[in-house]
Design a protein around this motif. Structure first.
Motif, PDB file in Angstrom:
ATOM      1  N   PHE A 284       0.866  -1.072  -0.189  1.00 28.22           N
ATOM      2  CA  PHE A 284       0.011  -0.019   0.064  1.00 28.22           C
ATOM      3  C   PHE A 284       0.987   1.095  -0.079  1.00 28.22           C
ATOM      4  O   PHE A 284       1.998   1.017   0.119  1.00 28.22           O
ATOM      5  N   MET A 285       0.133   2.465  -0.203  1.00 26.18           N
ATOM      6  CA  MET A 285       1.001   3.533  -0.315  1.00 26.18           C
ATOM      7  C   MET A 285       0.623   4.568   0.811  1.00 26.18           C
ATOM      8  O   MET A 285      -0.357   4.603   1.317  1.00 26.18           O
ATOM      9  N   ILE A 286       1.710   5.270   1.220  1.00 36.75           N
ATOM     10  CA  ILE A 286       1.508   6.297   2.244  1.00 36.75           C
ATOM     11  C   ILE A 286       1.918   7.578   1.945  1.00 36.75           C
ATOM     12  O   ILE A 286       2.895   7.824   1.043  1.00 36.75           O
ATOM     13  N   ASN A 287       1.239   8.774   2.424  1.00 38.30           N
ATOM     14  CA  ASN A 287       1.634  10.212   1.877  1.00 38.30           C
ATOM     15  C   ASN A 287       2.870  10.445   3.003  1.00 38.30           C
ATOM     16  O   ASN A 287       2.337  10.661   4.230  1.00 38.30           O
ATOM     17  N   VAL A 288       3.806  10.755   2.515  1.00 34.40           N
ATOM     18  CA  VAL A 288       4.790  11.073   3.546  1.00 34.40           C
ATOM     19  C   VAL A 288       5.530  12.564   3.066  1.00 34.40           C
ATOM     20  O   VAL A 288       6.604  12.837   3.374  1.00 34.40           O
ATOM     21  N   SER A 289       4.617  13.365   2.513  1.00 33.33           N
ATOM     22  CA  SER A 289       4.933  14.677   1.888  1.00 33.33           C
ATOM     23  C   SER A 289       5.356  15.758   3.215  1.00 33.33           C
ATOM     24  O   SER A 289       6.310  16.499   3.063  1.00 33.33           O
ATOM     25  N   HIS A 290       4.939  15.357   4.442  1.00 38.95           N
ATOM     26  CA  HIS A 290       5.306  16.148   5.496  1.00 38.95           C
ATOM     27  C   HIS A 290       6.479  15.786   6.418  1.00 38.95           C
ATOM     28  O   HIS A 290       6.760  16.378   7.195  1.00 38.95           O
ATOM     29  N   ILE A 291       7.135  14.401   5.887  1.00 37.55           N
ATOM     30  CA  ILE A 291       8.084  13.921   6.634  1.00 37.55           C
ATOM     31  C   ILE A 291       9.337  14.119   5.590  1.00 37.55           C
ATOM     32  O   ILE A 291       9.269  13.754   4.716  1.00 37.55           O
ATOM     33  N   ARG A 292      10.584  14.769   6.380  1.00 40.35           N
ATOM     34  CA  ARG A 292      11.681  14.832   5.807  1.00 40.35           C
ATOM     35  C   ARG A 292      12.469  13.777   5.800  1.00 40.35           C
ATOM     36  O   ARG A 292      12.593  13.037   6.727  1.00 40.35           O
ATOM     37  N   GLY A 293      13.284  13.594   4.579  1.00 41.36           N
ATOM     38  CA  GLY A 293      14.467  12.803   4.441  1.00 41.36           C
ATOM     39  C   GLY A 293      13.812  11.008   4.524  1.00 41.36           C
ATOM     40  O   GLY A 293      14.862  10.080   4.650  1.00 41.36           O
ATOM     41  N   ILE A 294      12.698  10.888   4.150  1.00 38.12           N
ATOM     42  CA  ILE A 294      12.072   9.506   4.055  1.00 38.12           C
ATOM     43  C   ILE A 294      13.108   8.728   2.785  1.00 38.12           C
ATOM     44  O   ILE A 294      13.237   9.158   1.843  1.00 38.12           O
ATOM     45  N   ALA A 295      13.426   7.690   3.201  1.00 34.38           N
ATOM     46  CA  ALA A 295      14.074   6.786   2.319  1.00 34.38           C
ATOM     47  C   ALA A 295      13.863   5.289   2.581  1.00 34.38           C
ATOM     48  O   ALA A 295      13.393   4.765   3.438  1.00 34.38           O
ATOM     49  N   ALA A 296      14.022   4.426   1.210  1.00 40.10           N
ATOM     50  CA  ALA A 296      13.797   3.169   1.397  1.00 40.10           C
ATOM     51  C   ALA A 296      14.594   2.640   2.554  1.00 40.10           C
ATOM     52  O   ALA A 296      15.640   3.105   2.804  1.00 40.10           O
ATOM     53  N   GLY A 297      13.960   1.580   3.112  1.00 39.22           N
ATOM     54  CA  GLY A 297      14.383   1.033   4.360  1.00 39.22           C
ATOM     55  C   GLY A 297      14.173   1.520   5.660  1.00 39.22           C
ATOM     56  O   GLY A 297      14.406   1.100   6.701  1.00 39.22           O
ATOM     57  N   ASP A 298      13.656   2.739   5.573  1.00 33.25           N
ATOM     58  CA  ASP A 298      13.076   3.272   7.026  1.00 33.25           C
ATOM     59  C   ASP A 298      12.012   2.503   7.620  1.00 33.25           C
ATOM     60  O   ASP A 298      11.055   1.954   6.808  1.00 33.25           O
ATOM     61  N   GLU A 299      12.041   2.371   8.867  1.00 31.24           N
ATOM     62  CA  GLU A 299      10.996   1.447   9.573  1.00 31.24           C
ATOM     63  C   GLU A 299       9.793   1.956   9.550  1.00 31.24           C
ATOM     64  O   GLU A 299       9.646   3.168   9.733  1.00 31.24           O
ATOM     65  N   VAL A 300       8.912   1.228   9.309  1.00 33.94           N
ATOM     66  CA  VAL A 300       7.333   1.888   9.245  1.00 33.94           C
ATOM     67  C   VAL A 300       6.637   0.890  10.364  1.00 33.94           C
ATOM     68  O   VAL A 300       6.652  -0.455  10.598  1.00 33.94           O
TER      69      VAL A 300
END
Ligand code: PLP
Length: 384
Positions: free
Chosen positions: A328-344
């Motif tokens: 599924f997809m999430i909106n991360v527009s408001h969070i800085r520096g998101i990268a693949a591998g980040d814990e969800v």
């Protein structure tokens, strides 16, 4: 890791919950840990040893399959009880392994006697009595016959318990029904006693009954949901929060389970584009979206499309668009520096933020019990 998500079990939370519940029932009442439904989704193989380490010696499962799994990880001297399904051809294995089981039909009693005689040992049984749930349980008019059978075959039977189950003790709407069941149980136990049938233990309470109606505790309590850190219902929680003798200011139950994954990929999506399948979500501005590699196949319900939330970098992020089979997809527009591998975090805490099972259940209209027990078996369970 081969898997796209994992479940963490908090050892300290297990200890804390069991210690609290044991305190509530007192030292003379036996604590039975209910681990049906794959230990309410926590994993039988992982949860059972944790509860054993916290001093639990009795575990209740639903069927022979769960009993077999529990048998493989339990310590010597720990007692297993099958509360539900058992085929006649599984009885030899069950009796051979000293697994106790509920008896709620004459047929099962006869089969147990027959098999125990063959093995020249005693079957460990709990008679389940019908008191008003009208699901499983021996009816009042069957009891004289059952009593005769048990007395006649005392060499082959060890009567571990006489028990019943309440039809929804967690809801105040069932108050009168539960009360009538309690009265009926006492009445039936008395008449069994008169005909010479005295078990090692009487038991009736699940989590809610034990926590709201102390008189239902008897000799044993079968704790399910509460030991995993959940109040059976808001009523149960409020009753305990407000009652004079147990008043607490901090919640004495702590959630044992968290469910986590990692960001698979991140992509920008310009204003005015539909996202994912169909027209479920239209981007209203330039956005940054991330994919999470779990979907309804992994137990993340489709009904959380456009409504679920997860935690990432300590902040909440909304599910946008549909939940697919595997992502599924999430909106991360408001969070800085998101990268693949980040814990969800799908269920649990991250920093100060928290996604509870109940916040989830409200969205999906599933009760805690259903959501937890449906967490797929194949997700790895890790103890932290
Ligand atoms: C599931 C179950 C329990 C435990 O119920 P909780 O509400 O989870 O505490 C106890 N007894 C029986 C017979 C059950 O099926």
């Amino acid at each position: 890791m081969l898997h796209s998500s994992w479940i963490e079990l908090d050892r300290l939370a297990v200890n804390k919950n069991i210690r609290y519940l044991k305190k509530r029932i007192g030292p003379d009442v036996t604590y039975v840990s209910v681990i049906k439904g794959n230990a309410y989704g926590h994993g039988i193989e992982q949860y059972l040893p944790l509860a054993e380490a916290a001093g639990v010696r009795h575990f209740a499962v639903y069927d022979a399959f769960e009993a077999q799994r529990a048998l493989q990880v339990k310590a010597a001297g720990t007692q297993l009880i099958i509360m539900g399904m058992l085929d006649a051809d599984q009885l030899d294995w069950v009796i051979e392994n000293d697994i106790a089981f509920f008896v709620f039909t004459k047929e099962r009693l006869d089969a147990a006697i027959c098999e125990a005689r063959k093995q020249k040992k005693k079957a460990l049984i709990h008679l389940e009595l019908e008191t008003g749930m009208n699901r499983t349980g021996l009816d009042e008019d069957e009891l004289p016959f059952i009593a005769q059978e048990i007395k006649k075959n005392s060499r082959y039977l060890s009567l571990q318990g006489v028990c019943t189950h309440y039809a929804g003790a967690e809801s105040i709407a069932n108050y009168f029904r539960i009360h009538k069941q309690y009265e009926q149980f006492n009445k039936l136990c008395k008449s069994l006693k008169k005909s010479g049938i005295v078990p090692l233990a009487y038991h009736s309470a699940c989590s809610a009954a034990a926590l709201i109606y102390p008189h239902t505790k008897m000799d044993m309590v079968r704790f399910g949901i509460a030991q995993y850190g959940f109040w059976p219902s808001m009523e149960t929680k409020m009753n305990n929060l407000l009652s004079e003798e147990v008043k607490f200011t901090r919640d004495p139950l702590k959630a044992v389970l968290s469910w986590k994954s990692r960001v698979m990929s991140v992509k920008p999506v310009g204003q005015g584009n539909f996202v994912n399948y169909g027209n479920a979500y239209l981007s209203t501005k330039n956005m940054k979206l991330a994919t999470v590699p779990i979907g309804y196949h992994q137990g993340y319900s489709r009904s959380l499309g456009n409504s679920g939330q997860v935690l990432i970098r300590g902040k909440k992020a909304d599910v946008v668009g549909m939940v697919n089979m595997n992502m599924f997809m999430i909106n991360v527009s408001h969070i800085r520096g998101i990268a693949a591998g980040d814990e969800v975090v799908i269920i649990g805490k991250q920093g100060e933020a928290k996604i509870t099972v109940s916040s989830f259940s409200e969205l999906t209209k599933m009760v805690n019990y259903e959501l937890l027990s449906r967490l797929p078996h194949q997700i790895p369970r890790i103890i932290v």
